[in-house]
Design a protein around this motif. Structure first.
Motif, PDB file in Angstrom:
ATOM      1  N   ASP A   1       0.853  -1.186   0.000  1.00 39.81           N
ATOM      2  CA  ASP A   1       0.000   0.000   0.000  1.00 39.81           C
ATOM      3  C   ASP A   1       0.891   1.239   0.000  1.00 39.81           C
ATOM      4  O   ASP A   1       1.765   1.374   0.861  1.00 39.81           O
ATOM      5  CB  ASP A   1      -0.921   0.010   1.224  1.00 39.81           C
ATOM      6  CG  ASP A   1      -1.750   1.275   1.300  1.00 39.81           C
ATOM      7  OD1 ASP A   1      -2.641   1.454   0.450  1.00 39.81           O
ATOM      8  OD2 ASP A   1      -1.482   2.105   2.197  1.00 39.81           O
ATOM      9  N   GLN A   2       0.692   2.131  -0.931  1.00 44.60           N
ATOM     10  CA  GLN A   2       1.567   3.288  -1.099  1.00 44.60           C
ATOM     11  C   GLN A   2       1.387   4.337  -0.004  1.00 44.60           C
ATOM     12  O   GLN A   2       2.282   5.152   0.228  1.00 44.60           O
ATOM     13  CB  GLN A   2       1.306   3.937  -2.472  1.00 44.60           C
ATOM     14  CG  GLN A   2       1.586   3.025  -3.655  1.00 44.60           C
ATOM     15  CD  GLN A   2       3.055   2.644  -3.769  1.00 44.60           C
ATOM     16  OE1 GLN A   2       3.940   3.458  -3.523  1.00 44.60           O
ATOM     17  NE2 GLN A   2       3.316   1.394  -4.132  1.00 44.60           N
ATOM     18  N   GLU A   3       0.241   4.343   0.667  1.00 42.39           N
ATOM     19  CA  GLU A   3      -0.039   5.380   1.668  1.00 42.39           C
ATOM     20  C   GLU A   3       0.488   5.017   3.047  1.00 42.39           C
ATOM     21  O   GLU A   3       0.709   5.895   3.884  1.00 42.39           O
ATOM     22  CB  GLU A   3      -1.558   5.622   1.753  1.00 42.39           C
ATOM     23  CG  GLU A   3      -2.219   5.959   0.417  1.00 42.39           C
ATOM     24  CD  GLU A   3      -1.641   7.207  -0.201  1.00 42.39           C
ATOM     25  OE1 GLU A   3      -1.342   8.156   0.560  1.00 42.39           O
ATOM     26  OE2 GLU A   3      -1.463   7.239  -1.432  1.00 42.39           O
ATOM     27  N   THR A   4       0.677   3.740   3.318  1.00 42.11           N
ATOM     28  CA  THR A   4       1.046   3.296   4.668  1.00 42.11           C
ATOM     29  C   THR A   4       2.341   3.906   5.195  1.00 42.11           C
ATOM     30  O   THR A   4       2.418   4.258   6.380  1.00 42.11           O
ATOM     31  CB  THR A   4       1.118   1.756   4.700  1.00 42.11           C
ATOM     32  OG1 THR A   4      -0.200   1.240   4.487  1.00 42.11           O
ATOM     33  CG2 THR A   4       1.644   1.244   6.026  1.00 42.11           C
TER      34      THR A   4
ATOM     35  N   ARG B   1       1.155   7.455   6.336  1.00 42.39           N
ATOM     36  CA  ARG B   1      -0.047   7.452   7.187  1.00 42.39           C
ATOM     37  C   ARG B   1       0.175   6.696   8.498  1.00 42.39           C
ATOM     38  O   ARG B   1      -0.353   7.090   9.541  1.00 42.39           O
ATOM     39  CB  ARG B   1      -1.214   6.838   6.419  1.00 42.39           C
ATOM     40  CG  ARG B   1      -2.534   6.787   7.187  1.00 42.39           C
ATOM     41  CD  ARG B   1      -3.661   6.294   6.304  1.00 42.39           C
ATOM     42  NE  ARG B   1      -3.344   5.026   5.657  1.00 42.39           N
ATOM     43  CZ  ARG B   1      -3.491   3.832   6.245  1.00 42.39           C
ATOM     44  NH1 ARG B   1      -3.948   3.753   7.479  1.00 42.39           N
ATOM     45  NH2 ARG B   1      -3.188   2.728   5.583  1.00 42.39           N
TER      46      ARG B   1
ATOM     47  N   ASN C   1       4.522  17.879   2.434  1.00 40.02           N
ATOM     48  CA  ASN C   1       4.337  16.758   1.518  1.00 40.02           C
ATOM     49  C   ASN C   1       5.401  15.661   1.704  1.00 40.02           C
ATOM     50  O   ASN C   1       6.135  15.306   0.773  1.00 40.02           O
ATOM     51  CB  ASN C   1       4.357  17.248   0.062  1.00 40.02           C
ATOM     52  CG  ASN C   1       3.920  16.160  -0.912  1.00 40.02           C
ATOM     53  OD1 ASN C   1       3.113  15.304  -0.549  1.00 40.02           O
ATOM     54  ND2 ASN C   1       4.451  16.195  -2.122  1.00 40.02           N
TER      55      ASN C   1
ATOM     56  N   ARG D   1       7.110  12.098   1.735  1.00 43.49           N
ATOM     57  CA  ARG D   1       6.887  10.895   0.944  1.00 43.49           C
ATOM     58  C   ARG D   1       8.097   9.979   1.088  1.00 43.49           C
ATOM     59  O   ARG D   1       9.215  10.451   1.361  1.00 43.49           O
ATOM     60  CB  ARG D   1       6.628  11.233  -0.522  1.00 43.49           C
ATOM     61  CG  ARG D   1       7.702  12.058  -1.178  1.00 43.49           C
ATOM     62  CD  ARG D   1       7.201  12.761  -2.439  1.00 43.49           C
ATOM     63  NE  ARG D   1       8.238  13.566  -3.074  1.00 43.49           N
ATOM     64  CZ  ARG D   1       8.537  14.810  -2.709  1.00 43.49           C
ATOM     65  NH1 ARG D   1       7.891  15.395  -1.715  1.00 43.49           N
ATOM     66  NH2 ARG D   1       9.482  15.483  -3.351  1.00 43.49           N
TER      67      ARG D   1
END
Length: 548
Positions: A471-474, A477, A506, A508
């Motif tokens: 999952d790219q958001e984990t 997040r 932002n 990442r």
């Protein structure tokens, strides 16, 4: 992109991984076949650019299994040159080194300080002379199954696929290697073995595996300080008492010293950095003097299994079996696993030979685990089964338990257990103290990138990432929000980096996959198990020199 039909090659046995376990399996199989006039085709594939390229170990080697496999190893020139001659066991405080009695398991009389890579290269020569086909630079990327669901072999990865998944001018399809039996000898946290655990429920009813991260450097030191055969182990500083870990320092011939640090990956503080702990350790007054006036010539890192006896999975399944550290045969109190890895491969080979040349029914080599239980490997691991889990309550409780277990020779009427997987042990960043690490001085302590440089790590840049996120958001997040992005610290190669805009917004996760030294720590320690390590193109990764 539609897959083209792949070339298929047929063998009796395919072995995945040219470490001590895989090589011992192949050698013993061909010895039995040749001695008894049987034709058995054996193929061994290795993802490193050459046999030994990815092997990282202390290594103090116990020659017990080697003597069983190749009794005349001395006459044949096995690269065991530096005999162990003195053991020292130290407890470090921030400023002092206190000599302690060396635990019996760490007495090394009769052992050798070696380069595991060089031993593997020599074993590969012995295997080829017996008729084993060895193919380095070929990464097993996929397990193949037949119509019944049994393993029927492996496929090597395609070469020449771009980051976007398109074929380049250098495209070469992978090859299918079909076998009556496939032996998985991938070492700790093998990517194919991990899938087999899930598909065949091999870990059902056993303790979670627990791991350590071993980080190592090879130094050429001032000849006046060289003491070939000296073996030093330490516990204590710089680790906190709740975190399992320790060091080794092995003096080899040629003014070489192998120095390494192991951190148990069940550690609790997300701010901890195993790499920085290692660099800080070398600055201790009792350790620093060894390296002053010397030069660092190689670096590497690798996870190792520490679960021991109670974490051994089911070892067989239709069409294949598991040997060596892929199964977790490391003897943690001895800090040795090469002799047990080799023995597991030899026992597997004997069971395989009887299965393939006899009238045993079915596709599963059921005799292998039973023969292991009758071997010295099983009794050796059973006797020390309670020592590593005894450290779950901290250093002092662990030492007291280890002393008791040693006194009763492992005959306690109970077995201690590992209750949590390593990824589940981190506290939230807000609940743990930050750790301020000193800046590297470039003489004794170093940064990650200069370290990766001397590991000779190389990957074809235009290939699909071998470090993938479910999952790219984990990462932002969960990992950053709750644990302050621990992947930026537990990785010893600077693969994971949080980047932001110039104004600090932002955040990442950037993955510098080309830095990866194939240690597998991210696959183990990621708190959400969101990172999945798969093999890159064959031949990629570190290239450890002969002295490692």
């Amino acid at each position: 992109m539609e897959r083209e039909p792949r070339e298929a090659m047929e063998y009796d046995v395919v072995v995945v991984g040219a470490g001590p376990a895989g090589l011992a399996t192949a050698i013993r199989l061909k010895q039995l076949a040749n001695d008894r006039g049987q034709e058995l085709s054996v193929c061994l594939i290795e993802k490193g650019s050459e046999v030994g390229a990815h092997l990282l170990s202390g290594a103090v080697f116990e020659p017990h299994a080697l003597a069983e496999l190749i009794p005349d190893w001395k006459e044949k020139g096995a690269p065991l040159q530096t005999q162990a001659k003195e053991d020292r066991f130290l407890f470090l405080t921030a400023t002092r080194a206190l000599r302690m009695p060396t635990p019996p398991q760490m007495h090394n009389h009769g052992n050798y300080i070696i380069s595991l890579g060089n031993l593997a290269r020599w074993l590969a020569t012995q295997a080829e002379e017996l008729g084993v086909e060895i193919y380095p630079g070929f990464a097993a990327a996929e397990v193949l199954y037949d119509e019944t669901g049994a393993v029927k072999g492996v496929a090597t990865g395609d070469m020449g696929i771009s980051k976007e998944g398109e074929r380049t001018s250098g495209y070469t399809p992978g090859v299918e290697l079909h076998a009556r039996q496939t032996v998985f000898a991938e070492g700790c946290r093998g990517s194919l073995t991990k899938g087999l655990f899930q598909r065949f429920n091999l870990r059902e009813g056993v303790d979670p595996q627990t791991y350590g991260l071993g980080i190592k450097e090879l130094w050429e030191i001032d000849p006046a300080k060289s003491n070939p055969g000296l073996i030093v182990h330490t516990i204590g500083w710089p680790m906190d008492p709740k975190t399992y870990g320790g060091s080794w320092l092995y003096h080899m011939d040629g003014n070489l010293v192998s120095v390494g640090f192991v951190v148990g990956l069940d550690y609790w503080n997300p701010h901890l950095s195993p790499f920085e702990e290692f660099q800080r350790y070398k600055t201790h007054p009792a350790i620093r003097a060894t390296f002053e006036g010397g030069r660092r010539i190689a670096y590497g890192a690798r996870a190792l299994n520490e679960g021991g006896f109670q974490s051994i999975p089911k070892l067989t399944f239709p069409g294949g079996l598991i040997v060596g550290d892929a199964a977790g045969f490391l003897n943690v109190p001895k800090i040795k696993g090469n002799h047990t890895a080799m023995k597991s491969g030899m026992v597997a080979a004997e069971a395989l030979f009887d299965h393939l040349t006899g009238d045993a029914g079915g596709k599963e080599v059921a005799a292998y685990p039973e023969r292991l239980r009758q071997s010295w490997l099983w009794s050796e691991l059973h006797a020390v089964r309670n020592i590593r889990p005894g450290f779950q309550k901290g250093l002092w409780a662990g030492l007291a338990n280890a002393a008791y277990e040693t006194a009763v020779k492992g005959k306690s009427p109970w077995t201690l257990h590992h209750h949590h997987a390593d990824h589940a042990t981190l506290k939230k960043a807000s609940e743990a103290p930050r750790i301020e690490y000193p800046k590297p001085d470039g003489k004794i302590s170093f940064d990650r990138l200069s370290s990766v440089f001397i590991s000779n790590t190389n990957h074809e840049e235009n290939q699909p990432a071998h470090l993938t996120l479910k999952d790219q958001e984990t990462p932002i997040r969960v990992n950053l929000a709750l644990y302050d992005a621990p992947e930026t610290r537990y990785c010893p190669a600077g693969v994971y980096e949080i980047v932001r805009n110039e104004d600090g917004t932002n955040p990442r996760l950037q993955i510098n996959a080309q830095n990866c030294v194939h240690c597998k720590t991210c696959d183990i320690k990621d708190p959400t198990q969101n990172i999945n390590w798969v093999v890159p193109e064959g031949g990629g990764g570190p290239n450890y020199p002969g002295g490692m």
